[in-house]
Design a protein around this motif. Structure first.
Motif, PDB file in Angstrom:
ATOM      1  N   LEU A  12     159.838 -37.182  69.289  1.00  0.00           N
ATOM      2  CA  LEU A  12     160.147 -36.847  67.907  1.00  0.00           C
ATOM      3  C   LEU A  12     159.321 -35.657  67.447  1.00  0.00           C
ATOM      4  O   LEU A  12     158.116 -35.618  67.645  1.00  0.00           O
ATOM      5  CB  LEU A  12     159.902 -38.043  66.987  1.00  0.00           C
ATOM      6  N   GLY A  13     160.004 -34.709  66.859  1.00  0.00           N
ATOM      7  CA  GLY A  13     159.345 -33.513  66.357  1.00  0.00           C
ATOM      8  C   GLY A  13     159.422 -32.334  67.296  1.00  0.00           C
ATOM      9  O   GLY A  13     159.278 -31.194  66.870  1.00  0.00           O
ATOM     10  N   ASP A  14     159.663 -32.581  68.582  1.00  0.00           N
ATOM     11  CA  ASP A  14     159.766 -31.487  69.561  1.00  0.00           C
ATOM     12  C   ASP A  14     161.206 -30.988  69.577  1.00  0.00           C
ATOM     13  O   ASP A  14     161.972 -31.250  70.492  1.00  0.00           O
ATOM     14  CB  ASP A  14     159.323 -31.961  70.938  1.00  0.00           C
ATOM     15  N   VAL A  15     161.585 -30.269  68.528  1.00  0.00           N
ATOM     16  CA  VAL A  15     162.964 -29.854  68.287  1.00  0.00           C
ATOM     17  C   VAL A  15     163.486 -28.934  69.382  1.00  0.00           C
ATOM     18  O   VAL A  15     164.661 -28.995  69.728  1.00  0.00           O
ATOM     19  CB  VAL A  15     163.071 -29.179  66.897  1.00  0.00           C
ATOM     20  N   ASN A  16     162.637 -28.107  69.965  1.00  0.00           N
ATOM     21  CA  ASN A  16     163.094 -27.167  70.991  1.00  0.00           C
ATOM     22  C   ASN A  16     162.841 -27.648  72.416  1.00  0.00           C
ATOM     23  O   ASN A  16     163.188 -26.970  73.374  1.00  0.00           O
ATOM     24  CB  ASN A  16     162.472 -25.778  70.779  1.00  0.00           C
ATOM     25  N   GLY A  17     162.218 -28.795  72.587  1.00  0.00           N
ATOM     26  CA  GLY A  17     162.055 -29.389  73.904  1.00  0.00           C
ATOM     27  C   GLY A  17     161.041 -28.726  74.805  1.00  0.00           C
ATOM     28  O   GLY A  17     161.081 -28.891  76.023  1.00  0.00           O
ATOM     29  N   ASP A  18     160.075 -28.006  74.235  1.00  0.00           N
ATOM     30  CA  ASP A  18     159.076 -27.339  75.071  1.00  0.00           C
ATOM     31  C   ASP A  18     157.850 -28.205  75.348  1.00  0.00           C
ATOM     32  O   ASP A  18     156.913 -27.766  76.001  1.00  0.00           O
ATOM     33  CB  ASP A  18     158.651 -26.004  74.456  1.00  0.00           C
ATOM     34  N   GLY A  19     157.862 -29.439  74.858  1.00  0.00           N
ATOM     35  CA  GLY A  19     156.752 -30.357  75.120  1.00  0.00           C
ATOM     36  C   GLY A  19     155.632 -30.281  74.107  1.00  0.00           C
ATOM     37  O   GLY A  19     154.646 -30.993  74.233  1.00  0.00           O
ATOM     38  N   ILE A  20     155.774 -29.421  73.108  1.00  0.00           N
ATOM     39  CA  ILE A  20     154.737 -29.238  72.082  1.00  0.00           C
ATOM     40  C   ILE A  20     155.406 -29.284  70.717  1.00  0.00           C
ATOM     41  O   ILE A  20     156.425 -28.636  70.500  1.00  0.00           O
ATOM     42  CB  ILE A  20     154.036 -27.868  72.244  1.00  0.00           C
ATOM     43  N   VAL A  21     154.826 -30.040  69.788  1.00  0.00           N
ATOM     44  CA  VAL A  21     155.315 -30.032  68.413  1.00  0.00           C
ATOM     45  C   VAL A  21     154.540 -28.944  67.680  1.00  0.00           C
ATOM     46  O   VAL A  21     153.319 -29.025  67.550  1.00  0.00           O
ATOM     47  CB  VAL A  21     155.130 -31.406  67.733  1.00  0.00           C
ATOM     48  N   SER A  22     155.271 -27.916  67.234  1.00  0.00           N
ATOM     49  CA  SER A  22     154.622 -26.753  66.630  1.00  0.00           C
ATOM     50  C   SER A  22     155.494 -26.158  65.534  1.00  0.00           C
ATOM     51  O   SER A  22     156.605 -26.627  65.272  1.00  0.00           O
ATOM     52  CB  SER A  22     154.356 -25.686  67.696  1.00  0.00           C
ATOM     53  N   ILE A  23     155.001 -25.079  64.937  1.00  0.00           N
ATOM     54  CA  ILE A  23     155.752 -24.391  63.893  1.00  0.00           C
ATOM     55  C   ILE A  23     157.084 -23.868  64.432  1.00  0.00           C
ATOM     56  O   ILE A  23     158.056 -23.750  63.671  1.00  0.00           O
ATOM     57  CB  ILE A  23     154.900 -23.250  63.267  1.00  0.00           C
ATOM     58  N   ALA A  24     157.169 -23.606  65.712  1.00  0.00           N
ATOM     59  CA  ALA A  24     158.438 -23.177  66.313  1.00  0.00           C
ATOM     60  C   ALA A  24     159.507 -24.253  66.125  1.00  0.00           C
ATOM     61  O   ALA A  24     160.687 -23.937  65.886  1.00  0.00           O
ATOM     62  CB  ALA A  24     158.249 -22.854  67.788  1.00  0.00           C
ATOM     63  N   ASP A  25     159.114 -25.511  66.200  1.00  0.00           N
ATOM     64  CA  ASP A  25     160.054 -26.619  65.986  1.00  0.00           C
ATOM     65  C   ASP A  25     160.500 -26.673  64.527  1.00  0.00           C
ATOM     66  O   ASP A  25     161.671 -26.912  64.233  1.00  0.00           O
ATOM     67  CB  ASP A  25     159.413 -27.940  66.404  1.00  0.00           C
ATOM     68  N   VAL A  26     159.562 -26.445  63.620  1.00  0.00           N
ATOM     69  CA  VAL A  26     159.882 -26.423  62.190  1.00  0.00           C
ATOM     70  C   VAL A  26     160.900 -25.318  61.908  1.00  0.00           C
ATOM     71  O   VAL A  26     161.916 -25.545  61.242  1.00  0.00           O
ATOM     72  CB  VAL A  26     158.610 -26.224  61.334  1.00  0.00           C
ATOM     73  N   LEU A  27     160.642 -24.131  62.428  1.00  0.00           N
ATOM     74  CA  LEU A  27     161.532 -22.997  62.191  1.00  0.00           C
ATOM     75  C   LEU A  27     162.920 -23.232  62.781  1.00  0.00           C
ATOM     76  O   LEU A  27     163.938 -22.889  62.162  1.00  0.00           O
ATOM     77  CB  LEU A  27     160.925 -21.720  62.765  1.00  0.00           C
ATOM     78  N   LEU A  28     162.983 -23.842  63.950  1.00  0.00           N
ATOM     79  CA  LEU A  28     164.270 -24.120  64.571  1.00  0.00           C
ATOM     80  C   LEU A  28     165.048 -25.154  63.758  1.00  0.00           C
ATOM     81  O   LEU A  28     166.259 -25.011  63.552  1.00  0.00           O
ATOM     82  CB  LEU A  28     164.080 -24.599  66.009  1.00  0.00           C
ATOM     83  N   LEU A  29     164.375 -26.186  63.257  1.00  0.00           N
ATOM     84  CA  LEU A  29     165.045 -27.197  62.446  1.00  0.00           C
ATOM     85  C   LEU A  29     165.540 -26.602  61.133  1.00  0.00           C
ATOM     86  O   LEU A  29     166.667 -26.859  60.711  1.00  0.00           O
ATOM     87  CB  LEU A  29     164.121 -28.385  62.193  1.00  0.00           C
ATOM     88  N   VAL A  30     164.722 -25.785  60.488  1.00  0.00           N
ATOM     89  CA  VAL A  30     165.146 -25.125  59.247  1.00  0.00           C
ATOM     90  C   VAL A  30     166.363 -24.238  59.520  1.00  0.00           C
ATOM     91  O   VAL A  30     167.338 -24.257  58.756  1.00  0.00           O
ATOM     92  CB  VAL A  30     163.993 -24.317  58.617  1.00  0.00           C
ATOM     93  N   SER A  31     166.345 -23.498  60.605  1.00  0.00           N
ATOM     94  CA  SER A  31     167.488 -22.652  60.964  1.00  0.00           C
ATOM     95  C   SER A  31     168.746 -23.490  61.161  1.00  0.00           C
ATOM     96  O   SER A  31     169.835 -23.115  60.716  1.00  0.00           O
ATOM     97  CB  SER A  31     167.192 -21.861  62.238  1.00  0.00           C
ATOM     98  N   HIS A  32     168.590 -24.641  61.817  1.00  0.00           N
ATOM     99  CA  HIS A  32     169.735 -25.531  62.036  1.00  0.00           C
ATOM    100  C   HIS A  32     170.280 -26.051  60.700  1.00  0.00           C
ATOM    101  O   HIS A  32     171.494 -26.075  60.486  1.00  0.00           O
ATOM    102  CB  HIS A  32     169.342 -26.696  62.942  1.00  0.00           C
ATOM    103  N   ILE A  33     169.379 -26.455  59.821  1.00  0.00           N
ATOM    104  CA  ILE A  33     169.791 -26.947  58.502  1.00  0.00           C
ATOM    105  C   ILE A  33     170.562 -25.867  57.744  1.00  0.00           C
ATOM    106  O   ILE A  33     171.530 -26.153  57.037  1.00  0.00           O
ATOM    107  CB  ILE A  33     168.568 -27.446  57.699  1.00  0.00           C
ATOM    108  N   LEU A  34     170.141 -24.618  57.904  1.00  0.00           N
ATOM    109  CA  LEU A  34     170.792 -23.499  57.220  1.00  0.00           C
ATOM    110  C   LEU A  34     172.062 -23.024  57.924  1.00  0.00           C
ATOM    111  O   LEU A  34     172.683 -22.060  57.495  1.00  0.00           O
ATOM    112  CB  LEU A  34     169.812 -22.334  57.075  1.00  0.00           C
ATOM    113  N   GLY A  35     172.436 -23.705  59.015  1.00  0.00           N
ATOM    114  CA  GLY A  35     173.695 -23.401  59.683  1.00  0.00           C
ATOM    115  C   GLY A  35     173.608 -22.432  60.839  1.00  0.00           C
ATOM    116  O   GLY A  35     174.634 -21.975  61.348  1.00  0.00           O
ATOM    117  N   GLN A  36     172.420 -22.118  61.289  1.00  0.00           N
ATOM    118  CA  GLN A  36     172.239 -21.211  62.420  1.00  0.00           C
ATOM    119  C   GLN A  36     171.987 -22.045  63.675  1.00  0.00           C
ATOM    120  O   GLN A  36     170.876 -22.513  63.903  1.00  0.00           O
ATOM    121  CB  GLN A  36     171.075 -20.267  62.149  1.00  0.00           C
TER     122      GLN A  36
END
Length: 70
Positions: A12-36
């Motif tokens: 949970l939280g590792d949105v991009n699957g790189d094994g680390i929960v980081s700001i990159a995961d936050v940015l990817l989730l926000v992008s997904h929410i915004l339709g990207q």
């Protein structure tokens, strides 16, 4: 003999699957929410509260996880 590969359990939280929960995961989730959409987005790791909706609540939970306030 056929080689087998095993995927790690969703984290949970590792949105991009790189094994680390980081700001990159936050940015990817926000992008997904915004339709990207992105090939890196892992839905099973993104629904932090289990409500089957990707929202700011999930983003907030990931930020809390990163900051250690959860």
């Amino acid at each position: 003999m056929t080689p087998h590969t095993f995927s790690p359990a969703p984290a949970l939280g590792d949105v991009n699957g790189d094994g680390i929960v980081s700001i990159a995961d936050v940015l990817l989730l926000v992008s997904h929410i915004l339709g990207q959409d992105s090939d890196l987005f892992i839905a099973a790791n993104s629904d932090m509260n289990g409500d089957k909706i990707f929202s700011v609540a999930d983003v907030t939970m990931i930020v809390s996880l990163i900051l250690g306030t959860e």
